[in-house]
Design a protein around this motif. Sequence first.
Motif, mmCIF file in Angstrom:
data_model
loop_
_atom_site.group_PDB
_atom_site.id
_atom_site.type_symbol
_atom_site.label_atom_id
_atom_site.label_comp_id
_atom_site.label_asym_id
_atom_site.label_seq_id
_atom_site.Cartn_x
_atom_site.Cartn_y
_atom_site.Cartn_z
ATOM 1 N N SER A 82 -148.711 2.631 39.056
ATOM 2 C CA SER A 82 -147.713 1.752 38.442
ATOM 3 C C SER A 82 -148.344 0.559 37.724
ATOM 4 C CB SER A 82 -146.730 1.246 39.508
ATOM 5 O OG SER A 82 -147.406 0.479 40.481
ATOM 6 N N GLY A 114 -150.371 8.299 37.309
ATOM 7 C CA GLY A 114 -149.370 8.059 38.357
ATOM 8 C C GLY A 114 -149.614 6.773 39.104
ATOM 9 N N ASN A 139 -147.925 7.965 32.942
ATOM 10 C CA ASN A 139 -146.899 7.573 33.905
ATOM 11 C C ASN A 139 -145.542 7.990 33.355
ATOM 12 O OD1 ASN A 139 -145.001 5.940 35.513
ATOM 13 N ND2 ASN A 139 -146.875 4.942 36.260
ATOM 14 N N GLN A 155 -152.717 -6.204 41.776
ATOM 15 C CA GLN A 155 -153.909 -6.034 42.621
ATOM 16 C C GLN A 155 -154.712 -4.811 42.216
ATOM 17 O OE1 GLN A 155 -150.793 -6.233 43.874
ATOM 18 N NE2 GLN A 155 -150.669 -8.085 45.108
ATOM 19 N N HIS A 156 -154.066 -3.827 41.612
ATOM 20 C CA HIS A 156 -154.833 -2.692 41.101
ATOM 21 C C HIS A 156 -155.495 -3.061 39.774
ATOM 22 C CE1 HIS A 156 -156.094 1.467 40.664
ATOM 23 N NE2 HIS A 156 -155.821 1.328 39.376
ATOM 24 N N GLN A 169 -161.031 3.320 46.654
ATOM 25 C CA GLN A 169 -159.977 2.375 46.250
ATOM 26 C C GLN A 169 -160.477 1.413 45.161
ATOM 27 O OE1 GLN A 169 -156.783 -0.791 48.120
ATOM 28 N NE2 GLN A 169 -158.343 -0.039 49.423
ATOM 29 N N ILE A 170 -159.674 1.281 44.125
ATOM 30 C CA ILE A 170 -160.006 0.370 43.035
ATOM 31 C C ILE A 170 -158.999 -0.764 43.008
ATOM 32 C CG2 ILE A 170 -160.066 0.173 40.506
ATOM 33 C CD1 ILE A 170 -161.238 3.058 40.581
ATOM 34 N N GLY A 171 -159.482 -1.997 42.956
ATOM 35 C CA GLY A 171 -158.580 -3.133 42.891
ATOM 36 C C GLY A 171 -159.095 -4.322 43.662
ATOM 37 N N GLN A 172 -158.190 -5.220 43.994
ATOM 38 C CA GLN A 172 -158.569 -6.481 44.637
ATOM 39 C C GLN A 172 -159.199 -6.252 46.005
ATOM 40 O OE1 GLN A 172 -155.323 -9.205 45.326
ATOM 41 N NE2 GLN A 172 -156.674 -10.978 45.385
ATOM 42 N N THR A 173 -158.602 -5.368 46.801
ATOM 43 C CA THR A 173 -159.194 -5.042 48.101
ATOM 44 C C THR A 173 -160.340 -4.054 47.925
ATOM 45 O OG1 THR A 173 -157.164 -5.431 49.303
ATOM 46 C CG2 THR A 173 -158.735 -3.936 50.332
ATOM 47 N N GLY A 174 -160.209 -3.184 46.958
ATOM 48 C CA GLY A 174 -161.209 -2.142 46.745
ATOM 49 C C GLY A 174 -162.298 -2.580 45.786
ATOM 50 N N ARG A 188 -149.856 6.992 43.444
ATOM 51 C CA ARG A 188 -148.837 7.635 44.261
ATOM 52 C C ARG A 188 -148.147 8.803 43.566
ATOM 53 N NH1 ARG A 188 -146.835 4.646 48.582
ATOM 54 N NH2 ARG A 188 -146.837 2.737 47.348
ATOM 55 N N ASP A 241 -144.456 13.209 32.664
ATOM 56 C CA ASP A 241 -144.725 13.727 34.001
ATOM 57 C C ASP A 241 -146.173 14.248 34.038
ATOM 58 O OD1 ASP A 241 -144.901 15.184 36.307
ATOM 59 O OD2 ASP A 241 -142.896 16.061 36.126
ATOM 60 N N LEU A 242 -146.945 13.761 34.990
ATOM 61 C CA LEU A 242 -148.361 14.139 35.020
ATOM 62 C C LEU A 242 -148.563 15.644 35.143
ATOM 63 C CD1 LEU A 242 -149.715 14.716 38.184
ATOM 64 C CD2 LEU A 242 -148.883 12.373 38.407
ATOM 65 N N SER A 281 -155.601 4.498 43.806
ATOM 66 C CA SER A 281 -154.890 3.260 44.126
ATOM 67 C C SER A 281 -154.790 3.149 45.644
ATOM 68 C CB SER A 281 -153.488 3.274 43.520
ATOM 69 O OG SER A 281 -152.670 4.133 44.285
ATOM 70 N N ARG A 282 -154.377 1.994 46.085
ATOM 71 C CA ARG A 282 -154.250 1.767 47.518
ATOM 72 C C ARG A 282 -153.248 2.730 48.146
ATOM 73 N NH1 ARG A 282 -151.992 -2.877 50.718
ATOM 74 N NH2 ARG A 282 -152.928 -2.497 52.742
HETATM 75 C C1 LIG Z 1 -153.739 -8.500 48.969
HETATM 76 C C2 LIG Z 1 -153.451 -7.166 48.363
HETATM 77 C C3 LIG Z 1 -154.521 -6.413 47.899
HETATM 78 C C4 LIG Z 1 -154.298 -5.173 47.306
HETATM 79 N N1 LIG Z 1 -155.383 -4.468 46.850
HETATM 80 C C5 LIG Z 1 -155.174 -3.311 46.191
HETATM 81 C C6 LIG Z 1 -156.266 -2.561 45.627
HETATM 82 O O1 LIG Z 1 -157.446 -2.920 45.784
HETATM 83 N N2 LIG Z 1 -155.996 -1.435 44.941
HETATM 84 C C7 LIG Z 1 -154.719 -0.980 44.751
HETATM 85 O O2 LIG Z 1 -154.528 0.052 44.078
HETATM 86 N N3 LIG Z 1 -153.669 -1.631 45.291
HETATM 87 C C8 LIG Z 1 -153.871 -2.779 46.012
HETATM 88 N N4 LIG Z 1 -152.787 -3.419 46.566
HETATM 89 C C9 LIG Z 1 -151.477 -2.729 46.566
HETATM 90 C C10 LIG Z 1 -150.709 -2.849 45.254
HETATM 91 O O3 LIG Z 1 -149.916 -4.025 45.320
HETATM 92 C C11 LIG Z 1 -149.774 -1.635 45.052
HETATM 93 O O4 LIG Z 1 -148.952 -1.484 46.170
HETATM 94 C C12 LIG Z 1 -150.513 -0.308 44.800
HETATM 95 O O5 LIG Z 1 -151.499 -0.482 43.802
HETATM 96 C C13 LIG Z 1 -149.526 0.749 44.371
HETATM 97 O O6 LIG Z 1 -150.162 1.984 44.138
HETATM 98 P P1 LIG Z 1 -149.575 3.019 43.081
HETATM 99 O O7 LIG Z 1 -149.532 2.411 41.721
HETATM 100 O O8 LIG Z 1 -150.355 4.268 43.219
HETATM 101 O O9 LIG Z 1 -148.130 3.311 43.662
HETATM 102 P P2 LIG Z 1 -146.698 2.941 43.093
HETATM 103 O O10 LIG Z 1 -146.589 1.499 42.808
HETATM 104 O O11 LIG Z 1 -145.716 3.555 44.020
HETATM 105 O O12 LIG Z 1 -146.629 3.684 41.698
HETATM 106 C C14 LIG Z 1 -146.578 5.064 41.530
HETATM 107 C C15 LIG Z 1 -146.374 5.324 40.039
HETATM 108 O O13 LIG Z 1 -146.465 6.704 39.790
HETATM 109 C C16 LIG Z 1 -145.500 7.061 38.807
HETATM 110 N N5 LIG Z 1 -145.201 8.486 39.011
HETATM 111 C C17 LIG Z 1 -144.590 9.068 40.079
HETATM 112 N N6 LIG Z 1 -144.518 10.390 39.902
HETATM 113 C C18 LIG Z 1 -145.090 10.669 38.699
HETATM 114 C C19 LIG Z 1 -145.297 11.861 37.943
HETATM 115 N N7 LIG Z 1 -144.920 13.065 38.403
HETATM 116 N N8 LIG Z 1 -145.899 11.762 36.745
HETATM 117 C C20 LIG Z 1 -146.289 10.553 36.250
HETATM 118 N N9 LIG Z 1 -146.105 9.394 36.919
HETATM 119 C C21 LIG Z 1 -145.512 9.449 38.128
HETATM 120 C C22 LIG Z 1 -144.338 6.156 39.088
HETATM 121 O O14 LIG Z 1 -143.569 5.981 37.894
HETATM 122 C C23 LIG Z 1 -145.013 4.859 39.517
HETATM 123 O O15 LIG Z 1 -145.222 3.994 38.391
HETATM 124 C C24 LIG Z 1 -152.981 -4.667 47.188
HETATM 125 C C25 LIG Z 1 -151.914 -5.426 47.663
HETATM 126 C C26 LIG Z 1 -152.136 -6.651 48.244
HETATM 127 C C27 LIG Z 1 -150.977 -7.451 48.743
#
Ligand SMILES: Cc1cc2nc3c(=O)[nH]c(=O)nc-3n(C[C@H](O)[C@H](O)[C@H](O)COP(=O)(O)OP(=O)(O)OC[C@H]3O[C@@H](n4cnc5c(N)ncnc54)[C@H](O)[C@@H]3O)c2cc1C
Lengths: 248, 324
Positions: B270, B268, B289, B274-275, B251-256, B212, B307-308, B237-238
């Motif tokens: 977290s 970027g 991150n 699941q990831h 998508q990489i992770g439990q669903t992916g 994200r 910051d990325l 990520s999801r």
């Molecule tokens: C049953 C189930 C299955 C799932 N399967 C998957 C799966 O297969 N794959 C998956 O990925 N998720 C899966 N999820 C979702 C998972 O729980 C998270 O919601 C998801 O991985 C979050 O994605 P994220 O880390 O990109 O986003 P976020 O959690 O929002 O994290 C974003 C990160 O980016 C950082 N960031 C923001 N801006 C910057 C910047 N400018 N520079 C550096 N860092 C920055 C933030 O500090 C934060 O740590 C599943 C959930 C469930 C319930």
Amino acid sequence: MVPDVYAPFQIKDGELLMDGDRMVLNAYDASAVEEALVLTEKYGGDVEVICIGAAKASETIRKALAMGAAKGYHVQTNGDESYDSSSYAQILADFLKSKEYDVLSFGKQSQDTDSGLTGGMVAQLLNLPYATNAVGLEIEDGNLIVKRQGDTGQEMIALPTPCLVTCSNDMNEPRIPNLKGIMASKRKPVESIAVADMDLDAAALEAVSKVTSYSPVPARAAGQKFEGEPEEIASKVAQLLDTEANVL
Amino acid sequence: MSTLLTYVAISDGKIKRSSLEVLSHCKSIADAGGFSCEAVIIDENASTFTDDVQKYGASKIYTVSGDAFSQHQNGSLLKALVKVNEAVNPALVAFASTESTKDVLGALAAQLKAGVVADVSSFNFDGNNVSAQRPMMAAKIMGNVDVTGNPILVSVRSGSYDLNENPTTAEVVSLDVSVDSDDLRATLREIISATGDTIDLNEADAIVAAGRGVKDEEAKNLISELASVLNAGIGASRALTESGVYDPSLQIGQTGKVVSPQLYIAVGISGAIQHVAGMANSKVIVAINKDADAPIFEVADYGIVGDLYKVLPPFIEEIKKIKN
Ligand SMILES: Cc1cc2nc3c(=O)[nH]c(=O)nc-3n(C[C@H](O)[C@H](O)[C@H](O)COP(=O)(O)OP(=O)(O)OC[C@H]3O[C@@H](n4cnc5c(N)ncnc54)[C@H](O)[C@@H]3O)c2cc1C
Ligand SMILES: Nc1ncnc2c1ncn2[C@@H]1O[C@H](COP(=O)(O)O)[C@@H](O)[C@H]1O
């Protein structure tokens, strides 16, 4: 219904210790319920839910009723059986063989075990056309149109009804039941039947796979964390990837 | 003598490396236990792959060819696997875990009244039973599983075993399987191919994964540039596949997908369990991150707190320098 993957746990002498009361609606099943509600809101029909499990399963069924399902079936177990996907598939197929439905909607996998077997097994046992890993559903001329996430792309598959589909959570964002839904769910019918009272051969319910013990996941070696001037730490890590990790 | 049969999957006209990993492992079980190691290829052009498959030690290779197998459809694959099982009568059938094998594993087990265990990270066979290890609870723990049945079906996560060449001259047996609409039961109308990246994430040596934090075109361009410098596949990520920023197949992770490259760079992301479930077996993990407390740093070998937008440009420059 699955154990909450966020619940704290401990492994002691190969045994998994965690709060057995922390059970939740499987995320993939929540998506299956949600999509069924969306389709019936659009095209008519009712959503009914079924859960095989011990007493706690009734809470999971209530949750689905609170989301909007019309009726629940609770197939009761003692809770101490060592059932696997194949046992559950046998029970589900037996229960469903005399029921009428257009679509049987499953989760693509249980969130705790990631087995992903039950749906395909039930489809085969009931001789139904099926599709797995659905990320979208539609209805068209009496067919269920499944958008399936395959290995390299998305497949559009038309299934004549009755059929079975297993759902990914990438399909939708399941609704959170509101107060009205929760109140209404208390008046909705839930039929209960015990596995023991079903006409099932105990041998057919034997699990083919049994978890004999649990182990911790091998820990990764502690890493290094760099904070400071972006330019400096970025090039430092790049150099380490070359000289230390040898991956460039 | 018991037969261990490995299903060698073909995807986009190529042998899936992960199925050769499984074949390599079956060969070593077969050698140790005195079993026969055989393979089956089910594809439009199955016979063109036998030379490559015999390099990995299969003494017999069954092929099922024909138009019915030009695209994945569970009805045709299921029928072919049932027929092959009848012809071979294996004690064990091993698969690389892919969306295509996941699509038929449960139905096949029910049809054959077989024992089955999916998505293992390791397994062994003693002539009767399979013992396996599989990640559970979003890969937070390992379950040790015993499986009985005849046959026993096992699917294996990619990257669980090394490729191990073991050239033999295999006997090739072609089996005829006809598929009609009663077998298919469903109609495959269309395949919407994944856009963009064509590197198979299960086989990539390096993966750059975006989360994200990758908010706009500028960030996406930085991800692409880093991936191209490293000749890496792009994953996501999801958060980003859900919002359509990257193709859902990334998508990489439990669903992916579950991946295990030599180098995984999470940008970027977290580090939700699941990831992490999909990438924790990568050899070297780098996390970028801006939040020093992000859980992704707990699995990272090299964590860059920053910051990325500020970290990636000098990171890319330095890697370019090293590569030259
Ligand atoms: C049953 C189930 C299955 C799932 N399967 C998957 C799966 O297969 N794959 C998956 O990925 N998720 C899966 N999820 C979702 C998972 O729980 C998270 O919601 C998801 O991985 C979050 O994605 P994220 O880390 O990109 O986003 P976020 O959690 O929002 O994290 C974003 C990160 O980016 C950082 N960031 C923001 N801006 C910057 C910047 N400018 N520079 C550096 N860092 C920055 C933030 O500090 C934060 O740590 C599943 C959930 C469930 C319930
Ligand atoms: N005890 C059960 N009761 C109702 N449905 C189940 C049960 N076990 C499995 N299922 C269904 O089968 C799916 C896949 O299960 P699994 O094979 O455990 O991954 C789940 O998402 C559910 O839809």
